[in-house]
Write a protein that holds these residues in place. Structure first.
Motif, PDB file in Angstrom:
ATOM      1  N   VAL A   1     -31.585  28.729  29.079  1.00  0.00           N
ATOM      2  CA  VAL A   1     -30.773  28.733  30.540  1.00  0.00           C
ATOM      3  C   VAL A   1     -30.401  30.290  30.619  1.00  0.00           C
ATOM      4  CG1 VAL A   1     -29.138  27.876  31.755  1.00  0.00           C
ATOM      5  CG2 VAL A   1     -29.978  26.585  29.755  1.00  0.00           C
TER       6      VAL A   1
ATOM      7  N   ARG B   1     -28.001  16.643  30.570  1.00  0.00           N
ATOM      8  CA  ARG B   1     -28.187  17.665  31.467  1.00  0.00           C
ATOM      9  C   ARG B   1     -27.008  18.339  31.949  1.00  0.00           C
ATOM     10  NH1 ARG B   1     -32.245  13.495  34.966  1.00  0.00           N
ATOM     11  NH2 ARG B   1     -33.714  13.244  33.162  1.00  0.00           N
TER      12      ARG B   1
ATOM     13  N   CYS C   1     -31.366  23.910  22.872  1.00  0.00           N
ATOM     14  CA  CYS C   1     -31.023  24.713  24.078  1.00  0.00           C
ATOM     15  C   CYS C   1     -30.564  26.114  23.740  1.00  0.00           C
ATOM     16  CB  CYS C   1     -30.121  23.974  24.988  1.00  0.00           C
ATOM     17  SG  CYS C   1     -29.412  24.948  26.215  1.00  0.00           S
TER      18      CYS C   1
ATOM     19  N   GLN D   1     -34.656  27.322  32.163  1.00  0.00           N
ATOM     20  CA  GLN D   1     -34.000  26.830  33.279  1.00  0.00           C
ATOM     21  C   GLN D   1     -32.968  27.831  33.922  1.00  0.00           C
ATOM     22  OE1 GLN D   1     -33.140  23.652  34.297  1.00  0.00           O
ATOM     23  NE2 GLN D   1     -31.438  24.605  35.561  1.00  0.00           N
TER      24      GLN D   1
ATOM     25  N   ILE E   1     -26.631  21.650  30.052  1.00  0.00           N
ATOM     26  CA  ILE E   1     -27.472  22.660  29.828  1.00  0.00           C
ATOM     27  C   ILE E   1     -28.117  23.195  31.019  1.00  0.00           C
ATOM     28  CG2 ILE E   1     -28.351  21.364  27.608  1.00  0.00           C
ATOM     29  CD1 ILE E   1     -30.528  20.090  29.181  1.00  0.00           C
ATOM     30  N   ARG E   2     -27.586  22.718  32.121  1.00  0.00           N
ATOM     31  CA  ARG E   2     -28.146  23.236  33.648  1.00  0.00           C
ATOM     32  C   ARG E   2     -27.353  24.600  33.988  1.00  0.00           C
ATOM     33  NH1 ARG E   2     -26.224  17.549  36.185  1.00  0.00           N
ATOM     34  NH2 ARG E   2     -23.871  18.018  36.665  1.00  0.00           N
TER      35      ARG E   2
ATOM     36  N   HIS F   1     -34.243  21.183  33.586  1.00  0.00           N
ATOM     37  CA  HIS F   1     -33.167  20.567  32.726  1.00  0.00           C
ATOM     38  C   HIS F   1     -33.646  18.683  33.154  1.00  0.00           C
ATOM     39  CE1 HIS F   1     -31.253  20.383  36.826  1.00  0.00           C
ATOM     40  NE2 HIS F   1     -30.502  19.064  36.481  1.00  0.00           N
TER      41      HIS F   1
END
Length: 289
Positions: free
Chosen positions: A70, A169, A6, A91, A172-173, A161
């Motif tokens: 993201v 999750r 990520c 994301q 990383i959201r 995500h």
């Protein structure tokens, strides 16, 4: 360097020291071992050319395609991500999206609207998220058209995500971890009336940010979760790379091992695992094996 799992990219809204309009770009990378690192820092703006140069500089230093990137809703950042990382999932930061929704919903209706939007964003799978989003649109489209339009804008990126393991999750959201670095950066720079140029300001900002990044906690990644992410990677590669006659023949000849159903994993992310690698031939020395 192996491809990171990520990568988060955030940009502060405040101006730099001395009233300059330049911004600082600090990405966060979650490596395959679960460690969070701060790999790069650059001053620039939000236009696509600057952000693309920022990404290409990291790719030139052996940064592979992240599994997930993201970012916020800046058009330049989104264009740069789609150009530089075509095989990566994008994301949309949910913290930025909630703030956008809060500005379009009346205060008396916000708690209910927020609960339903959060339920869609944090659903067990993308299929359930789409069903919850359809119900929200049906109930609020006539009453809050601007909020519903904001909610559905780039909705697929907001639930990207959900392809990842459940335990990852929450981390990383959003880009909240990077946003906290900006608080430390502003605390150090607000007492300096003049930074005497861009380079001294970057040195001070990097020193404060790298100290804060040293306190980041790693994420534990199990072997089962690695297999889930491998399945997502294979789907992303097939969706971005057209299948040729040779690759189709190779896929048909090699028996595919189907990834088993995983609770909480989107069924569309189930992919065929790559075939087992054959053992390389033993070297020969003067005709002797």
């Amino acid at each position: 360097m192996r491809s990171p799992i990520c990568s988060s990219t955030a940009s502060p809204n405040a101006s730099g020291p001395g009233g300059s309009a330049s911004r600082c770009w600090p990405p966060r990378v979650l490596r395959h071992l679960g460690a969070k690192v701060l790999p790069h820092l650059m001053a620039g703006s939000k236009d696509a050319e600057t952000v693309s140069a920022f990404f290409q500089d990291m790719r030139g230093r052996w940064l592979g395609d992240p599994l997930l990137v993201v970012c916020d809703g800046a058009a330049g950042i989104i264009k740069a991500i789609e150009t530089c990382f075509p095989r990566s999932e994008r994301q949309r930061c949910l913290a930025h999206r909630r703030r956008n929704l809060a500005a379009k919903v009346p205060e008396d209706r916000w708690p209910e609207f927020k609960a339903r939007a959060t339920a869609a964003y944090q659903a067990p799978s993308r299929a359930i998220a789409r069903d919850l989003a359809a119900g929200l649109v049906k109930d609020y489209e006539a009453e809050l058209p601007s909020a519903v339009a904001c909610f559905m804008d780039d909705f697929e990126a907001a639930i990207a995500h959900l392809k990842m393991p459940i335990t990852h999750r929450r981390a990383i959201r959003t880009t909240n971890l990077l946003e906290r670095l900006f608080v430390e950066e502003r605390r150090r720079l607000k007492i300096i009336p003049n930074a005497f140029g861009e380079k001294p300001a970057l040195k001070l900002m990097f020193g404060s940010m790298i100290r804060a990044a040293e306190r980041w906690r790693a994420i534990r990644i199990t072997d089962f979760e690695r297999r889930q992410m491998t399945a997502v990677r294979q789907v992303s590669i097939r969706n971005t790379r057209p299948e040729t006659a040779s690759t189709r023949m190779q896929r048909q000849r090699s028996p595919a091992r189907i990834c088993p159903a995983v609770p909480g994993l989107d069924p569309t992310a189930r992919a065929s695992w790559p075939p087992m690698r054959r053992r390389p031939p033993r070297p020969t020395y003067g005709g002797l094996k």
